[in-house]
Design an enzyme around this catalytic site. Sequence first.
Site, PDB file in Angstrom:
ATOM      1  N   ASP A  22       0.713  -1.210  -0.171  1.00  0.00           N
ATOM      2  CA  ASP A  22      -0.003  -0.007   0.046  1.00  0.00           C
ATOM      3  C   ASP A  22       0.760   1.142   0.066  1.00  0.00           C
ATOM      4  O   ASP A  22       1.331   1.571   1.168  1.00  0.00           O
ATOM      5  CB  ASP A  22      -0.990  -0.080   1.263  1.00  0.00           C
ATOM      6  CG  ASP A  22      -1.853   1.249   1.241  1.00  0.00           C
ATOM      7  OD1 ASP A  22      -2.666   1.508   2.256  1.00  0.00           O
ATOM      8  OD2 ASP A  22      -1.560   2.178   0.421  1.00  0.00           O
ATOM      9  N   ASP A  94      -6.091   5.581   4.347  1.00  0.00           N
ATOM     10  CA  ASP A  94      -4.643   5.701   4.630  1.00  0.00           C
ATOM     11  C   ASP A  94      -4.396   5.233   5.917  1.00  0.00           C
ATOM     12  O   ASP A  94      -3.501   5.833   6.653  1.00  0.00           O
ATOM     13  CB  ASP A  94      -4.110   7.287   4.438  1.00  0.00           C
ATOM     14  CG  ASP A  94      -4.053   7.713   3.185  1.00  0.00           C
ATOM     15  OD1 ASP A  94      -5.046   7.390   2.239  1.00  0.00           O
ATOM     16  OD2 ASP A  94      -3.425   8.682   2.670  1.00  0.00           O
ATOM     17  N   HIS A 137      -5.039  11.628  13.623  1.00  0.00           N
ATOM     18  CA  HIS A 137      -5.904  11.692  12.624  1.00  0.00           C
ATOM     19  C   HIS A 137      -7.162  10.751  12.903  1.00  0.00           C
ATOM     20  O   HIS A 137      -8.220  10.730  12.162  1.00  0.00           O
ATOM     21  CB  HIS A 137      -5.687  11.205  11.423  1.00  0.00           C
ATOM     22  CG  HIS A 137      -4.282  11.992  10.880  1.00  0.00           C
ATOM     23  ND1 HIS A 137      -4.668  13.285  10.358  1.00  0.00           N
ATOM     24  CD2 HIS A 137      -2.935  11.546  10.592  1.00  0.00           C
ATOM     25  CE1 HIS A 137      -3.451  13.707   9.930  1.00  0.00           C
ATOM     26  NE2 HIS A 137      -2.544  12.705  10.053  1.00  0.00           N
ATOM     27  N   ASP A 267       7.197  15.342  10.742  1.00  0.00           N
ATOM     28  CA  ASP A 267       6.953  15.526   9.349  1.00  0.00           C
ATOM     29  C   ASP A 267       7.175  17.187   8.947  1.00  0.00           C
ATOM     30  O   ASP A 267       6.949  17.097   7.641  1.00  0.00           O
ATOM     31  CB  ASP A 267       5.866  14.556   8.782  1.00  0.00           C
ATOM     32  CG  ASP A 267       4.654  14.740   9.833  1.00  0.00           C
ATOM     33  OD1 ASP A 267       3.617  14.043   9.501  1.00  0.00           O
ATOM     34  OD2 ASP A 267       4.496  15.634  10.427  1.00  0.00           O
ATOM     35  N   TYR A 307       8.571  10.894   8.998  1.00  0.00           N
ATOM     36  CA  TYR A 307       8.966   9.912   8.203  1.00  0.00           C
ATOM     37  C   TYR A 307      10.098   9.804   7.487  1.00  0.00           C
ATOM     38  O   TYR A 307      10.485   8.977   6.606  1.00  0.00           O
ATOM     39  CB  TYR A 307       7.736   9.694   7.221  1.00  0.00           C
ATOM     40  CG  TYR A 307       6.248   9.534   7.850  1.00  0.00           C
ATOM     41  CD1 TYR A 307       5.667  10.919   8.015  1.00  0.00           C
ATOM     42  CD2 TYR A 307       5.885   8.698   8.524  1.00  0.00           C
ATOM     43  CE1 TYR A 307       4.089  10.931   8.804  1.00  0.00           C
ATOM     44  CE2 TYR A 307       4.904   8.347   9.323  1.00  0.00           C
ATOM     45  CZ  TYR A 307       4.203   9.613   9.297  1.00  0.00           C
ATOM     46  OH  TYR A 307       2.877   9.663  10.259  1.00  0.00           O
TER      47      TYR A 307
HETATM   48  N1  LIG Z   1       2.040   9.898   0.506  1.00  0.00           N
HETATM   49  C1  LIG Z   1       1.519   8.805   1.521  1.00  0.00           C
HETATM   50  C2  LIG Z   1       0.090   9.432   1.832  1.00  0.00           C
HETATM   51  C3  LIG Z   1      -0.180   9.522   3.215  1.00  0.00           C
HETATM   52  N2  LIG Z   1      -1.378  10.150   3.860  1.00  0.00           N
HETATM   53  C4  LIG Z   1      -1.674   9.772   5.091  1.00  0.00           C
HETATM   54  C5  LIG Z   1      -0.445  10.675   5.907  1.00  0.00           C
HETATM   55  C6  LIG Z   1      -0.769  10.342   7.492  1.00  0.00           C
HETATM   56  C7  LIG Z   1       0.057  11.090   8.301  1.00  0.00           C
HETATM   57  C8  LIG Z   1       0.112  10.907   9.610  1.00  0.00           C
HETATM   58  S1  LIG Z   1       1.052  12.092  10.781  1.00  0.00           S
HETATM   59 ZN   LIG Z   2       1.675  13.998   9.971  1.00  0.00          ZN
END
Ligand SMILES: NCCCNCCCCCS
Ligand SMILES: [Zn+2]
Length: 667
Positions: A22, A94, A137, A267, A307
Amino acid sequence: MKMGTALVYDEEMTKYKLLWVDPACKIEVPERLTVSHEALVKAGLADRCVAVPVREATDADILLVHSEEYLEAVKKTPYMTLEDLKEFTLQYGDVYFHPNIYHCAKLAAGAALQLVDSVVTGKVRNGMALVRPPGHHSMRSAANGFCVFNNVAIAAQYAKQKYGMKRVLIVDWDVHHGQGVQSCFEDDPNVLYFSWHRYEHQRFWPQLRDSDYDCVGKEKGAGFNINVPWNKVGMKNGDYLSVFCHVLLPIAYEFSPDLVLVCAGFDSAIGDPEGEMCASPDIFAHLTHLLMNLAGGKVCAVLEGGYNLTSLHQSVCQTVQTLLGDPAPRPADLDGPCTSALESLHCVRSAHRQYWSCLKHAAELPSSEISTKCIKLEEEEEEKQQHQKKEEEEKEAWPEPLKRLTPPVRTAVVLPDGVVCPDGCERFSPSEDLNILNKVRENFLKGPDDSDALTTLSSLTALVEKMEKNEICNGLALVRDVSTARMCVVQHAATAHRNRVLMVCVGDAVVPSPGTDDGKTLLVQFSNTESEEQKGKFHIPVCLKKGCSDVSGFTLAVLGLLLPLGYEYDPSLVLLVRTPGSGLCDAAWQQLTGLLQGLAQGHTLVLMQEGEKACVGPTASSLLGVAAPSLGKLPAPLPEDVQALERLRHRLQADWKLLQTTAPETA
Ligand SMILES: NCCCNCCCCCS
Ligand SMILES: [Zn+2]
C-alpha cells in the site's frame, strides 16, 4: 524545585508493520521508533530522563474519545486472517491494520496517559512519549492516517476527568491537520487546539474544507480551534517562529492553560517526504522552549508523525534536550515569513480577532478579498516554486544540528556580601585578572578608591567572559549603579567583533541609546513614558500606558514584539536590566526571564538595582530553568496599548521581517 523529564517508551510498539502493498502506508515503519529511541540513548539523553513504563489504555480510557462500536470492531482485529485484516482496513483511509496493532494502539494511548500522570502528579516537570501508531487523525468511530486511537485527545479528556484540569492546550506541530483532535474538541471551550498543516488550498491530504483558517470551533468552542494552513511547501524556521509569536503564544497566554499537550509530529521538518518543508530539526528546540513557561511547565509531548528517519531522530533529540532544560542552539540565519505564510498568518489572526483580545487590533479585510489575493499570488509564484522544487528533490540535505554542550555552571551570581546566594546558584568570586582590573579602573571608576565598584565591575566583566567561553550559562548581578554596570558589560561585549548584545530594559531609568546604530547592541526599553524623539533601528522604546504593571499589555509586547526582534537579531548575549519603578510583577518578570533564555544559547545576564533585592530569588529560579508561574487568565490589554504596539510593529517591520503579520500590499 520540581525538575525531571519523563521518557515513555516500550519496544513492543515496534512490533507491527504493513503486511501488504500500500504506497500510502509504506512510510509508517517500526524503525521510526527504534531510530528515535536509539538516538536518545546514543546522545546520552535517555539516561538523563526518568523512564516511565507504558501501560495499556483501558476500555474506559479509550471510550473517553471513541465509540463502543469502533472499539468493539478494533478488538476483533488480533484474531483476523490477513484477508480479513485487508478487508477491515478498506473501510478506513490511509491506515493499515495488523494482528498486533490493537495491542500497540492501547500501549500508545496508555503511554500518553502515563506521561500525563507523571507530569500532573509532579513526579516530573515535563516529558515525551515515543509511540506508534500515532493518534491525531483517528476519529470517534474511524481509524485514519496511520492512527487507530487518538492518543492526545484521550490524554486531554483523561486530564480533565481524572485531575479536574480546567483548560488544556493542544499544540499540533505535525505537518498534517489533526482533524481527529479538532472534531473531538471543536465545541469544547476548555480545550484549545492549535494546528498548522500543509494544505495547499485543500489540495493536500486529507483535503478537508474544515482544515482551513476559518474553522475556528463551534458553539461554545468558537475561538478555541486554530488552524494555520500552509498553502505552499518549503516553509522555514522563520515561518514557524512567526506563527508562534503572532498567533499561538499570544492566544495561549490569554487562555492560560493548566496543561500543555503537544501532538509532536516531526514530518514538519526538512527532508520529510510528506511535509516537504524546510525547517531545520533544531527549530523544535525553540518551539518546545516557547511552550515551557505555560501551565507552570507542565508540557507532555506525544510523538505523532515523522517519516524521514534522519530528521525524525534529530528533531526528537532537539525536543527532549530542551525539555531537560538545556539551552537551545542559536537559530541560524532566520528569514522573515514568506508571502504565503504571511497571508495565512493574516487570515488566521483576522478569523480569531473577535475571540481573543490580544488580536482585537488585527486588521479586518473581507475574507473574500484575502482569499482571491492568496490564490492570485499563488499562481504567479507556483511555477517558480515548481521548478525550484524539482532541483531541491535531488539535493535534500541539511547540516546535522550542532552538539548542544551545557556549561558546567548554570547560574552565577554577583551579589553584595549581605545578600545570600540563592540555592542552585554559584556565587561568582571577584576577578583577580589584572588587565580586567586595570581596564575597569581607567574606564569606569569615578574615585580612585571606589573598591566595591571595582570588585563589582571586574566580576561582571569576568562573568561575561566565562559566558562567552560557555563555562557559565547565565548570570545575575545586584549592583548599586546599574547604568555603569550596563555600560561596562556592553563595552566589554562589543570588543569581541562578532558579539551582539540584546539589551532589554524594564523600569524607568533613562537609558542612553547605544552610541551609534552600528547594530552591536539592540536596545528594547519598556516604560510608561512616551519618548518623543524617533529612535533608530536598534533602539526601540516600548511605551505601555500603564507601564509594565499591565501584565496583558506587557505580555503582548514581549510575545509579539520582543521575541520576534530577539530571534531576528540573534544576539550572543542577552542583557536584561531591571530598575525600580517598573511595576512589573514577579510572575511577568519570570516569564520574561524564562522566554529570553531561548536566545543567545541561554546566555542571559540580569542586572538589577540594589533596591530590587527581593527579586533575586524569583529571578534566580527562572535562570535555573524552573518554569515561571502562570500569569493566570489575562484580561484584555488596553486598546491604546494594542494599537500602539501595532503601529510600532508596522513602523519597524521594514527593518525587522519577523514583525510582519500581513503580506506586503500587492500592486
Ligand atoms: N504519500 C502517502 C500519503 C499518506 N497520507 C496519510 C498521512 C498520515 C500522516 C500521519 S502524521
Ligand atoms: Zn503527520
